[in-house]
Design a protein around this motif. Structure first.
Motif, short mmCIF file in Angstrom:
data_model
loop_
_atom_site.label_atom_id
_atom_site.label_comp_id
_atom_site.label_asym_id
_atom_site.label_seq_id
_atom_site.Cartn_x
_atom_site.Cartn_y
_atom_site.Cartn_z
N ALA A 116 36.22 -19.08 -11.82
CA ALA A 116 36.33 -17.68 -12.23
C ALA A 116 36.33 -17.56 -13.75
N ASP A 117 36.99 -18.50 -14.43
CA ASP A 117 36.99 -18.51 -15.89
C ASP A 117 35.58 -18.72 -16.43
N ASP B 156 32.80 -18.07 7.62
CA ASP B 156 32.62 -18.78 6.36
C ASP B 156 31.26 -18.42 5.79
N GLU B 157 31.16 -18.35 4.45
CA GLU B 157 29.88 -17.97 3.85
C GLU B 157 28.78 -18.98 4.13
N ASN B 158 29.17 -20.20 4.55
CA ASN B 158 28.18 -21.23 4.85
C ASN B 158 27.75 -21.24 6.32
N ASP B 159 28.30 -20.33 7.12
CA ASP B 159 27.93 -20.27 8.53
C ASP B 159 26.46 -19.93 8.69
N GLN C 90 29.26 -16.05 -8.32
CA GLN C 90 29.69 -14.70 -7.96
C GLN C 90 29.22 -14.33 -6.57
N ARG C 91 27.97 -14.66 -6.26
CA ARG C 91 27.43 -14.34 -4.94
C ARG C 91 28.19 -15.08 -3.85
N GLU C 92 28.47 -16.35 -4.08
CA GLU C 92 29.19 -17.15 -3.09
C GLU C 92 30.61 -16.63 -2.89
N GLN C 93 31.26 -16.24 -3.99
CA GLN C 93 32.62 -15.72 -3.88
C GLN C 93 32.64 -14.39 -3.13
N TYR C 94 31.64 -13.56 -3.40
CA TYR C 94 31.56 -12.27 -2.69
C TYR C 94 31.33 -12.50 -1.20
N MET D 138 20.02 -23.61 0.54
CA MET D 138 20.43 -23.12 1.85
C MET D 138 21.94 -23.20 2.04
N ARG D 139 22.45 -22.41 2.95
CA ARG D 139 23.86 -22.51 3.31
C ARG D 139 24.11 -23.86 4.00
#
Length: 448
Positions: A217-218, A268-271, A253-257, A70-71
């Motif tokens: 990212a690397d 924020d993506e965690n909202d 990748q999903r979290e960065q997007y 979950m977020r």
């Protein structure tokens, strides 16, 4: 049928059901093999009270796994609703990776309690992980991997593998006495090989590795270009500390997007979808205030030319076109730049070439669309002067939009600010102000 459609078909009947039917339907869904990620997505679609009830109805063994998927804000909404006893029972089931995932969003007292409840082995793994910054891959590495001495025989390897208390591995890492990485072997190759064969003779060539201090990212890039779905991660002196796999890459990748998508509006993506009203109001209000300041700046620019607007009403009608064309042109360049910077494709060596290229595209598009829009505006208002005025403004605005689309993210990056967060606001302000100034300034010179 895509994932979002699948989720909607699960969520809709649950929302319509009464409390008793909802729990029965929920149990049926989970029993049919709903994975932890899907369970988490469904739970996040419910108000907190129902979310907690459905989560409590899951098996105790799945509680931590679902919360981890979950977020952060949604996870905290459940943890905050638990009794002290329930919270301790939940924390006691954490392993080192789950605690790493949760730690940033938990109060210090809960983190300390969770660490106290960790087994000695899990605590040691956690302590090793936090030696690295959370932007380094060493922080997130899966340390529980299968390792064998690289110089032993297949017969000895089979005996050692039988002592592991894990599932049968697909990949086995070869190390020396000081735990330095020496290669990768497929478990299936060990099973098929003769007993007297040495493991080092079975190791695969061209194995991609990562240094523990490399960025996330690397890691994603390494997995994408690796011949295997796992990439070994090495610490100091080439010692194997664990691996990352394709699931980690997809999740990252999903979290960065999502982070970049949400950052453009100050979120924020965690909202949480059902964030507390006062908390959500405060967070969004700050962003609205920032946008108000930029809107005021654009309005001040318009106010400077109040006389010409009142005398030539057509200008007020056409102003949104100027702002819109500059905004979309700049956004195209900005998006391209942010993607290039995320992939480390933008460097000091190619910035000027990028700027020249984007200025060329912006200028050519500016000429084409200024002719089209100028012609339409001239015919609409039966005025060659109005057509020429808006044509000039479109040309100037699209060229400058390309310029700022390149330079703004570079400048923000130098200031250690996220271009995805602040770039669009600054760019919109610049294109609005310059577009209005060019349009209204030209009109004031030639029409009054």
């Amino acid at each position: 049928m895509n994932e979002h459609q699948d989720m909607s078909q699960l969520i809709a009947p649950l929302l319509k059901a009464d409390e008793y039917s909802q729990l029965a339907l929920w149990n049926d869904m989970v029993d049919q093999g709903l994975d932890y990620k899907s369970i988490a997505v469904v739970l996040e679609a419910f108000p907190v009270e129902q979310r907690v009830r459905l989560w409590r109805n899951l098996s105790i063994e799945s509680h931590v796994s679902v919360l981890t998927e979950m977020r952060a804000a949604a996870r905290m909404s459940i943890l905050n609703a638990l009794s002290e006893t329930e919270l301790k029972l939940t924390l006691k089931r954490l392993d080192n990776l789950a605690l790493l995932e949760w730690a940033d969003s938990l109060p210090d007292e809960i983190v300390n309690e969770a660490m106290r409840l960790l087994s000695r082995e899990e605590l040691e793994l956690y302590d090793r992980a936090i030696e690295y910054n959370d932007q380094h891959i060493g922080h997130w590495v899966e340390q529980k991997v299968f390792t064998l001495p690289f110089g032993i025989s297949v017969r000895r390897a089979k005996v050692l593998l039988d002592t592991y208390q894990f599932d049968t591995p697909k990949y086995v890492y070869l190390i020396n006495r000081t735990k330095q990485f020496k290669g990768l072997v497929l478990y299936s190759d060990i099973v098929r090989a003769t007993d007297n064969t040495l493991l080092k003779g079975l190791k695969r060539g061209q194995v991609t590795t990562l240094d523990a201090h490399q960025s996330l990212a690397d890691a994603v890039d390494a997995i994408e270009h690796s011949d295997y779905p796992v990439v070994p991660v090495l610490g100091s002196d080439s010692k194997l500390i664990g691996h990352v796999d394709w699931r980690f890459a997809l999740s990252t990748q999903r979290e960065q997007y999502e982070a970049r998508l949400m950052a453009g509006t100050g979120l924020d993506e965690n909202d949480d979808l059902f964030a507390p009203i006062l908390k959500g109001t405060k967070k969004r209000g700050l962003w609205l205030g920032i946008n108000l300041l930029t809107a005021i700046l654009a309005s001040i620019t318009i106010g400077l030319f109040e006389d010409v607007i009142t005398q030539v009403v057509a200008l007020a009608v056409l102003m949104p076109i100027v702002a819109s064309m500059g905004g979309i042109a700049g956004s195209q360049t900005l998006t391209l730049m942010i993607r290039g910077m995320a992939l480390n494709q933008v460097t000091a060596g190619n910035r000027w070439a990028l700027l020249r290229n984007e200025l060329g595209i912006g200028s050519i598009n500016g000429v084409i669309w200024s002719v089209i829009i100028g012609g339409l505006a001239g015919l609409w208002f039966s005025s060659l002067m109005i057509g020429c005025t808006i044509a000039l403004a479109i040309l100037v605005n699209m060229a400058t939009a390309a310029f700022f689309g390149v330079t703004i993210p570079i400048l923000l990056h130098k200031l250690k600010l996220d271009p995805a967060l602040a770039g669009s606001v600054i760019l919109t302000t610049m294109t609005d102000v310059i577009g209005f100034f060019a349009f209204l300034g030209t009109a004031s010179l030639v029409m009054l």
